[in-house]
Structures are given as C-alpha cells and as structure tokens.
Scaffold this active site. Structure first.
Site, PDB file in Angstrom:
ATOM      1  N   ARG A   1     -32.802  -8.253  43.220  1.00  0.00           N
ATOM      2  CA  ARG A   1     -32.808  -9.716  43.020  1.00  0.00           C
ATOM      3  C   ARG A   1     -33.719 -10.461  44.002  1.00  0.00           C
ATOM      4  NH1 ARG A   1     -27.256  -8.591  42.384  1.00  0.00           N
ATOM      5  NH2 ARG A   1     -26.791  -8.373  40.162  1.00  0.00           N
TER       6      ARG A   1
ATOM      7  N   LYS B   1     -47.245 -17.413  41.010  1.00  0.00           N
ATOM      8  CA  LYS B   1     -47.040 -16.988  39.619  1.00  0.00           C
ATOM      9  C   LYS B   1     -47.149 -15.467  39.576  1.00  0.00           C
ATOM     10  CE  LYS B   1     -48.517 -20.885  36.804  1.00  0.00           C
ATOM     11  NZ  LYS B   1     -49.532 -21.353  35.822  1.00  0.00           N
TER      12      LYS B   1
ATOM     13  N   GLU C   1     -63.093 -18.932  38.192  1.00  0.00           N
ATOM     14  CA  GLU C   1     -61.974 -19.725  38.723  1.00  0.00           C
ATOM     15  C   GLU C   1     -62.467 -20.687  39.809  1.00  0.00           C
ATOM     16  OE1 GLU C   1     -59.157 -19.575  37.122  1.00  0.00           O
ATOM     17  OE2 GLU C   1     -58.793 -17.520  36.451  1.00  0.00           O
TER      18      GLU C   1
ATOM     19  N   LYS D   1     -56.068 -25.380  45.393  1.00  0.00           N
ATOM     20  CA  LYS D   1     -54.892 -24.784  44.737  1.00  0.00           C
ATOM     21  C   LYS D   1     -53.626 -25.090  45.533  1.00  0.00           C
ATOM     22  CE  LYS D   1     -52.865 -21.142  42.185  1.00  0.00           C
ATOM     23  NZ  LYS D   1     -52.977 -19.943  41.386  1.00  0.00           N
TER      24      LYS D   1
ATOM     25  N   GLU E   1     -44.891 -25.910  37.770  1.00  0.00           N
ATOM     26  CA  GLU E   1     -45.685 -26.410  36.648  1.00  0.00           C
ATOM     27  C   GLU E   1     -44.900 -27.343  35.723  1.00  0.00           C
ATOM     28  OE1 GLU E   1     -48.816 -23.698  35.390  1.00  0.00           O
ATOM     29  OE2 GLU E   1     -48.528 -24.420  33.351  1.00  0.00           O
TER      30      GLU E   1
ATOM     31  N   ARG F   1     -49.628 -29.105  37.890  1.00  0.00           N
ATOM     32  CA  ARG F   1     -50.123 -27.731  38.084  1.00  0.00           C
ATOM     33  C   ARG F   1     -50.840 -27.183  36.844  1.00  0.00           C
ATOM     34  NH1 ARG F   1     -47.551 -22.457  41.137  1.00  0.00           N
ATOM     35  NH2 ARG F   1     -49.195 -21.034  40.465  1.00  0.00           N
TER      36      ARG F   1
ATOM     37  N   ASN G   1     -55.015 -24.577  34.665  1.00  0.00           N
ATOM     38  CA  ASN G   1     -55.226 -23.720  33.489  1.00  0.00           C
ATOM     39  C   ASN G   1     -56.399 -24.187  32.636  1.00  0.00           C
ATOM     40  OD1 ASN G   1     -53.012 -21.993  34.018  1.00  0.00           O
ATOM     41  ND2 ASN G   1     -51.632 -23.598  33.315  1.00  0.00           N
TER      42      ASN G   1
ATOM     43  N   HIS H   1     -57.887 -21.888  30.050  1.00  0.00           N
ATOM     44  CA  HIS H   1     -57.009 -20.729  29.924  1.00  0.00           C
ATOM     45  C   HIS H   1     -56.342 -20.629  28.554  1.00  0.00           C
ATOM     46  CE1 HIS H   1     -57.743 -20.467  34.182  1.00  0.00           C
ATOM     47  NE2 HIS H   1     -56.913 -19.454  34.345  1.00  0.00           N
TER      48      HIS H   1
ATOM     49  N   HIS I   1     -56.897 -17.239  27.137  1.00  0.00           N
ATOM     50  CA  HIS I   1     -55.831 -16.273  26.846  1.00  0.00           C
ATOM     51  C   HIS I   1     -55.932 -15.797  25.399  1.00  0.00           C
ATOM     52  CE1 HIS I   1     -53.081 -17.722  30.383  1.00  0.00           C
ATOM     53  NE2 HIS I   1     -54.073 -16.968  30.778  1.00  0.00           N
TER      54      HIS I   1
ATOM     55  N   HIS J   1     -60.448 -11.323  32.500  1.00  0.00           N
ATOM     56  CA  HIS J   1     -59.765 -12.619  32.511  1.00  0.00           C
ATOM     57  C   HIS J   1     -60.743 -13.742  32.855  1.00  0.00           C
ATOM     58  CE1 HIS J   1     -56.599 -15.579  33.154  1.00  0.00           C
ATOM     59  NE2 HIS J   1     -57.115 -15.829  34.343  1.00  0.00           N
TER      60      HIS J   1
HETATM   61  P1  NAD Z   1     -58.064  -6.856  38.385  1.00  0.00           P
HETATM   62  O1  NAD Z   1     -56.861  -6.903  39.190  1.00  0.00           O
HETATM   63  O2  NAD Z   1     -58.024  -6.060  37.119  1.00  0.00           O
HETATM   64  O3  NAD Z   1     -59.262  -6.332  39.285  1.00  0.00           O
HETATM   65  C1  NAD Z   1     -60.526  -6.170  38.720  1.00  0.00           C
HETATM   66  C2  NAD Z   1     -61.076  -4.742  38.940  1.00  0.00           C
HETATM   67  O4  NAD Z   1     -61.579  -4.642  40.261  1.00  0.00           O
HETATM   68  C3  NAD Z   1     -60.052  -3.653  38.801  1.00  0.00           C
HETATM   69  O5  NAD Z   1     -60.643  -2.522  38.232  1.00  0.00           O
HETATM   70  C4  NAD Z   1     -59.665  -3.400  40.252  1.00  0.00           C
HETATM   71  O6  NAD Z   1     -59.114  -2.122  40.460  1.00  0.00           O
HETATM   72  C5  NAD Z   1     -61.005  -3.524  40.914  1.00  0.00           C
HETATM   73  N1  NAD Z   1     -60.993  -3.867  42.325  1.00  0.00           N
HETATM   74  C6  NAD Z   1     -60.126  -4.662  42.987  1.00  0.00           C
HETATM   75  N2  NAD Z   1     -60.543  -4.873  44.232  1.00  0.00           N
HETATM   76  C7  NAD Z   1     -61.694  -4.183  44.384  1.00  0.00           C
HETATM   77  C8  NAD Z   1     -62.602  -4.018  45.442  1.00  0.00           C
HETATM   78  N3  NAD Z   1     -62.463  -4.682  46.590  1.00  0.00           N
HETATM   79  N4  NAD Z   1     -63.667  -3.204  45.259  1.00  0.00           N
HETATM   80  C9  NAD Z   1     -63.865  -2.595  44.062  1.00  0.00           C
HETATM   81  N5  NAD Z   1     -63.061  -2.730  43.018  1.00  0.00           N
HETATM   82  C10 NAD Z   1     -61.977  -3.516  43.173  1.00  0.00           C
HETATM   83  O7  NAD Z   1     -58.564  -8.311  37.945  1.00  0.00           O
HETATM   84  P2  NAD Z   1     -58.625  -9.704  38.725  1.00  0.00           P
HETATM   85  O8  NAD Z   1     -59.776 -10.397  38.142  1.00  0.00           O
HETATM   86  O9  NAD Z   1     -58.504  -9.551  40.178  1.00  0.00           O
HETATM   87  O10 NAD Z   1     -57.292 -10.434  38.224  1.00  0.00           O
HETATM   88  C11 NAD Z   1     -57.077 -10.717  36.879  1.00  0.00           C
HETATM   89  C12 NAD Z   1     -55.590 -10.840  36.658  1.00  0.00           C
HETATM   90  O11 NAD Z   1     -55.094 -11.917  37.436  1.00  0.00           O
HETATM   91  C13 NAD Z   1     -55.215 -11.155  35.219  1.00  0.00           C
HETATM   92  O12 NAD Z   1     -54.152 -10.319  34.837  1.00  0.00           O
HETATM   93  C14 NAD Z   1     -54.798 -12.611  35.258  1.00  0.00           C
HETATM   94  O13 NAD Z   1     -53.855 -12.913  34.277  1.00  0.00           O
HETATM   95  C15 NAD Z   1     -54.230 -12.717  36.637  1.00  0.00           C
HETATM   96  N6  NAD Z   1     -54.237 -14.075  37.178  1.00  0.00           N
HETATM   97  C16 NAD Z   1     -53.101 -14.544  37.731  1.00  0.00           C
HETATM   98  C17 NAD Z   1     -53.053 -15.798  38.302  1.00  0.00           C
HETATM   99  C18 NAD Z   1     -51.816 -16.266  38.985  1.00  0.00           C
HETATM  100  O14 NAD Z   1     -51.725 -17.452  39.340  1.00  0.00           O
HETATM  101  N7  NAD Z   1     -50.860 -15.395  39.243  1.00  0.00           N
HETATM  102  C19 NAD Z   1     -54.201 -16.605  38.307  1.00  0.00           C
HETATM  103  C20 NAD Z   1     -55.363 -16.110  37.733  1.00  0.00           C
HETATM  104  C21 NAD Z   1     -55.375 -14.832  37.178  1.00  0.00           C
HETATM  105  N1  GLY Z   2     -53.755 -19.907  37.659  1.00  0.00           N
HETATM  106  C1  GLY Z   2     -52.966 -21.039  37.325  1.00  0.00           C
HETATM  107  C2  GLY Z   2     -51.856 -21.314  38.288  1.00  0.00           C
HETATM  108  O1  GLY Z   2     -51.663 -20.629  39.251  1.00  0.00           O
HETATM  109  O2  GLY Z   2     -51.119 -22.232  38.066  1.00  0.00           O
END
Ligand code: NAD
Ligand code: GLY
Length: 375
Positions: A136, A158, A200, A242, A252, A256, A260, A263, A267, A280
């Site tokens: 939890r 998030k 972003e 942010k 949100e 907030r 997006n 997005h 999405h 993404h």
């Molecule tokens: P990812 O986590 O898939 O990383 C991209 C690629 O880079 C992967 O293959 C990873 O293994 C590789 N990688 C990571 N660090 C590296 C490094 N230093 N050197 C070499 N390779 C490396 O993608 P991302 O773009 O980091 O994140 C996308 C995800 O984030 C999506 O699932 C999206 O929905 C989510 N997201 C979440 C929020 C939030 O607020 N929580 C906001 C935006 C995006």
């Molecule tokens: N990436 C959108 C948020 O964190 O609200």
C-alpha cells in the site's frame, strides 16, 4: 563510459548542480539537475527510511548505469537488490509490473525499502506505480536517464501502465522523495530519443512561456548537440514550469491538464500505431501540430503561429505530420482520453504562443476538418 563518468565527477566537484523544489506541502521534494549526480550518495542517503533499496531498471540502461549506481550505494552501506525489466513501451503492462512485485516479494522487501527507478519514462512510470501499490505504498526515488523523463515524467507523481485500449489508463498519483536528473547520462541516449524529449521541452514554451519558446528557436542546434549549458537551462526551465503547475494542481483537477498539450492526439497516434512504433515524444510532437491547427481553426492563433510551431518541431528532429489513422479511429482513441468528462472530449489548445487554454467546446466539424485536411 569511464571517461564520461570522470568528466561528470569533475563537473559536480565544481558544484555545477541546480536544485529546485516541487511545492506539495509534506510531500514536497527536490529535483537535482547536473552532470555526475549518480556518484553523489549525499543526494540519496538522507531520503532513505532504511538502508535498503531495490533498483528497477531495464536491459538497455542496466549495462550503462546500474553498476556505478549500485557500487556508489553499497559503498555507503546500503543493501541493494535489483530487477531488470525488458525494455520498451510495449512492456509497460500488468505482466511487467508483476515482475517488480515478484522481485519485491522474493527479496522480502519491507515497507521502508525504497524503490529506485533508473531509466526513462517507462521505467519511472512503472516503478512509481509499483511503489504506490506494494504494501500500500513504499518510498521511491526517480533517477531519470532520458531527456523526456528528466523534463517531464519523473516530476509530478503520475505513475502507471498502459492498457490495450488506452495509454496510461491504469495508475496512481504518487510522488517520489527526490529526483536526480544526471545530465551526463544523456550522452548515451540515441538521437531519436533526444528529439522525443525535446517535444516535451517545446510543450512548456508553447503552453507557458513565449520567451522560452523564442530561446528554444534560437538554441535548438545547441540542444541537439547536447551543449551542457543549453541542456541544463532547458531541463531547469522545463522542471521549473512543471513544478509550478503541479504545485497548483497535483491531481489534475484543472490547470495541470495544460501539460497535456498535443497528448490527446498523441495518445491516439501511439495507441493507433501500436505502442512503441511511434515514440511518445514523436506522437506528442505531431499531436502538438494538430493542436495548433485546431487552435487556428478556432480563430485563436494565426497561420503564422502554426507554421512557427511546426518549424520548431521539425527543427527538433520530430515528425510534424501525423499518421493517417482515419477520422473514426482518431475519434475512437481520443474518446478513451483521461480528459474526457461526462462523455465530452476536452482539448488543450493555444490561446496564443506561450498560453494554453482547456476547452470542451471544439465543434465536431472543426475536429473533422483538422483530421481530414491535407497534412
Ligand atoms: P523510454 O523509457 O522508453 O526510454 C526510451 C529508450 O531509451 C528506451 O529504450 C530506454 O531503455 C533507453 N534509455 C533510457 N535512458 C538511456 C540512456 N541514458 N542511454 C541510452 N538509452 C537510454 O521512453 P521515455 O521517452 O523516457 O518515456 C516515455 C514514457 O514516459 C511513456 O510511457 C510516457 O507515457 C511516459 N510519460 C509519463 C509522464 C508522467 O508524467 N508520468 C510524462 C510524459 C511521458
Ligand atoms: N505529463 C503530463 C503531466 O504530468 O501532467
């Protein structure tokens, strides 16, 4: 690799680290930004409730950064367990999440054991969700290693996983104890992933800060070349915006949602094209062009503003043309968006460059015109 870490240590030795805070009362936390942070135990140790952690990472990041992080923690007397997940958006699923729970239970992790997310947004989102649900709720720390995760996903709490019918549909709001954005890790990031992160960064300029937007237009080449001062500024300003937005509206309920921009369209692109085929950030880039075109058809911004938005997205190495999924599939996937309220789609659009607006009043004919216009 050894050379990179050495340069990072030198830079951090001279104190080149910036810190800002996400203001959330007793859940406030610092974001540290700088090169070489992975070798600084003093940034992590005060946050540990017990000297036990589980690092969650993936098969790509583990060979790059797991050993130095682990060695640094063990040298400081921390017991370190690890779980290495398959890499990719396609693995942001219940099945992969369960691998984290399996590891936590096998290792008999306790309530005070801290989870450390080492990787990009996929690892950060899944680790955060695991931390929110294991027993939890256990503490967690974000060590984002992609530009996208350093400017966006590691900040704001998030967390979650995808469902075949919708992106990030299962999850929780759960804040980390600290975020360590080590800019030295970006040196191993593929160029395509760097561009995805720039989507972003551009978003923050478009929704909040026209001056930052102009700075991005003038400095895109430096950013793509990983110029240290330019990258540090872009990450700091992005996190600052942010943190300001999340500090006002953590869950949100209102403002907030402006984070997006692009997005809802994005999405739909990610889901429609199959998770992992469009990154993404790429989907958000093309989605922001569709959002700008919608804003223009609403009479809010000019054709010139749309062209400026499009040019910046292209300059960042991102696709500025959305794929042709067909209007019906776009509408179906957009209908699963978390911003849908009372069955009505809500959109983040641009009142002007540097200011976002949230509206549920986009006439269907405007949307159809945007989705069917020659791209
Ligand atoms: P990812 O986590 O898939 O990383 C991209 C690629 O880079 C992967 O293959 C990873 O293994 C590789 N990688 C990571 N660090 C590296 C490094 N230093 N050197 C070499 N390779 C490396 O993608 P991302 O773009 O980091 O994140 C996308 C995800 O984030 C999506 O699932 C999206 O929905 C989510 N997201 C979440 C929020 C939030 O607020 N929580 C906001 C935006 C995006
Ligand atoms: N990436 C959108 C948020 O964190 O609200």
């Amino acid at each position: 690799m050894v050379a990179l870490v050495t340069i990072g240590q030198l830079v951090s030795f001279f104190g080149f680290m910036q810190t800002l805070h996400v203001p959330l009362g007793d859940r406030s936390y610092p974001i540290h930004i700088g090169a070489g942070l992975l070798s600084r135990p003093e940034l992590i140790l005060p946050q540990l409730a017990q000297k036990r952690v589980m690092i969650v990472t993936n098969t790509t990041v583990a060979p790059l950064y797991l050993a130095p992080l682990k060695a640094m923690l063990e040298a400081a007397g921390v017991t370190v367990a690890q779980v290495v997940l398959p890499d990719g958006e396609a693995y942001k699923t219940w099945e992969t999440l369960n691998l984290i729970f399996d590891a936590l239970l096998t290792e008999r992790a306790e309530r005070k054991t801290t989870l450390i997310a080492l990787g990009g947004g996929v690892i950060g989102d899944m680790t955060g969700f695991a931390a929110a649900s294991y027993q939890r709720g256990v503490p967690f720390i974000q060590i984002p290693t992609t530009l996208l995760s350093q400017v966006d996903s590691s900040v704001g709490g998030k967390t979650g996983i995808n469902h075949p019918l919708g992106k990030n549909m299962i999850g929780a709001f759960y804040q980390p104890k600290v975020v360590l954005a080590d800019t030295a890790t970006l040196k191993t990031l593929p160029a395509r992933e760097l561009s995805a992160g720039l989507a972003e960064v551009i978003k923050y300029g478009l929704i909040w800060d026209a001056e930052f937007l102009a700075w991005l237009e003038a400095n895109m080449d430096r950013l793509r070349a990983l110029d240290p001062a330019a990258i540090a500024h872009a990450i700091y300003r992005s996190c600052e915006i942010k943190a300001q937005v999340v500090g006002q509206d953590e869950r949100e309920g209102g403002i907030r949602a402006i984070l997006n921009l692009g997005h809802t369209f994005g999405h739909a692109i990610e889901t429609g094209m199959g998770y992992g085929n469009w990154l993404h950030g790429e989907a958000v880039g093309a989605g922001m062009v569709l959002a700008a075109q919608t804003s223009q058809r609403m009479g809010w911004i000019s054709q010139g503003d749309v062209a400026r938005t499009r040019a910046l997205i292209r300059a960042a190495g991102l696709p500025d043309v959305a794929p042709d999924l067909g209007v019906d599939r776009y509408l179906e996937y957009m209908g699963h968006d978390k911003k849908v309220e009372g069955g009505k789609m809500r959109f983040v659009l641009l009142k002007r460059l540097g200011e976002a607006a949230i509206t549920a009043e986009v006439p269907p004919e405007v949307l159809i015109a945007v989705l069917t216009a020659p791209r």
